[in-house]
Design an enzyme around this catalytic site. Sequence first.
Site, PDB file in Angstrom:
ATOM      1  N   TYR A 144       0.860  -1.181   0.000  1.00 11.61           N
ATOM      2  CA  TYR A 144       0.000   0.000   0.000  1.00 11.61           C
ATOM      3  C   TYR A 144       0.890   1.222   0.000  1.00 11.61           C
ATOM      4  CZ  TYR A 144      -3.417   3.486   1.596  1.00 11.61           C
ATOM      5  OH  TYR A 144      -4.219   4.597   1.712  1.00 11.61           O
ATOM      6  N   ASP A 239       9.315   2.908  -0.119  1.00 14.52           N
ATOM      7  CA  ASP A 239       8.252   3.558   0.636  1.00 14.52           C
ATOM      8  C   ASP A 239       8.445   3.176   2.108  1.00 14.52           C
ATOM      9  OD1 ASP A 239       6.031   4.447   1.910  1.00 14.52           O
ATOM     10  OD2 ASP A 239       4.583   3.559   0.519  1.00 14.52           O
ATOM     11  N   LYS A 267       4.240   9.035   8.911  1.00  6.47           N
ATOM     12  CA  LYS A 267       4.007   8.433  10.227  1.00  6.47           C
ATOM     13  C   LYS A 267       4.984   8.952  11.301  1.00  6.47           C
ATOM     14  CE  LYS A 267       1.045   4.885   8.501  1.00  6.47           C
ATOM     15  NZ  LYS A 267       1.087   4.234   7.209  1.00  6.47           N
TER      16      LYS A 267
END
Length: 428
Positions: A144, A239, A267
């Site tokens: 994702y 990522d 994050k």
Amino acid sequence: MEIEKSKMLYKRALELMPGGVNSPVRAFKAVGGSPIFIKKAKGSRIYDVDSNEYIDYVLSWGPMIVGHSHPSVVKALKTAIENGTSFGAPTSLEIELAQMVIKAYPSIEKIRMVNSGTEATMSAIRAARGFSKRDKIIKFEGCYHGHANGLLVKAGSGATTFGVPDSPGVPKSYAKNTITLPFNDIKAFKSMVQKEWKSIACVIVEPVVGNIGCVLPKPGFLEALRKETEKYGIVLIFDEVMTGFRVSFGGAQEYYKVIPDMTCLGKVIGGGLPVGAYGGKREIMSMVAPEGPVYQAGTLAGNPIAMTAGIETLKILSKKDTYEKLEKTMQRLEDGLKDAAKRAGVKTRFYRAGTMFCTYFTDKDVYDYKTAKTSDTERFAKFFMGMLNRGINLAPSQFEAGFISIAHTKADIEKTISAAYRTLTELK
Ligand SMILES: *Cc1c(COP(=O)(O)O)cnc(C)c1O
């Protein structure tokens, strides 16, 4: 456990917002039942509106690695707010966070701050396309990378299928430039790259796949991505929105010693505020406006409050022995959870990289999307509910990673392990 107030709020929220939430997994659809509404959080604990207390392993889906409302983060934020919440002009805070990140990630020579992980991956890919003057991208099944159009694509059957959109609303024309391959399949990757390299701008990968639980790269997989992309002039993007400052201070690239051309972060670097970032080689990042022609901008990008939370969080993390202590706590949790499953006679597979982890309810090895899907999700849902009722907050889906923070104590871990044992014995 009473959750009457949460239930009432959920009913109200359902009338006002799609699914009653602002991000889908929060709605508990994968586990059934009604989501708990949170009032506050401190350290390793969160508290819902009915005053139930939980040991939290979701940690806002990763960011809260120093624990909730850490005193020095809160203090720094209070001071920052007094000075104004947004200026739309440069501040020294942006330099400070940029320096900290670049020091920890030598592969990043220049960086751009954005507001989310989605923006980071979307913008990194745009820069890679602008740099390479090619259109296609390769991603891996189950990875994702946020919800940008071209990234909401999974593979059809067979390893070499060209993209079909995963979500209504994504035009086929976006998806057709996305090639999806199975994670950990070096052969499939090599043959695709050999065939298509002239049109491939970049490869984007979660070096540890945290969005189907916790799937580790097989030895040699990331190395193969590095070698082949280098050979064909393809930009390699890690990522690390989830793995950055999580699997180690220097992320998965430090942990696995494979160096990408570009890195996406999010994050943890926002310390609980909305931040993302992308960066990499000087010659690629110099393509980005205003230095270069690739356009990308943000009204609130580099926001002083968000930068402050990030800076304070990284300061705490860079203290001596932080990751050694995290590792010790995590190792005890791993040993305890595995042992609990064994004693309870429930077949599970446990994986982790640093302090991100997942227990799958399967007896098969998990190394990609298909094998992750062998997990018994009904069993997981029962486990989740049992744990929640015992005061342990796990992510409400089998296909999400769990996390610990520096605020998780030995006592928290022991309580979690005994709750897991009791819950697991009920699953048989
Ligand atoms: C969470 C996540 C994203 C998306 O970040 P948002 O801030 O939710 O947009 C992208 N990539 C990975 C690996 C993630 O874990």
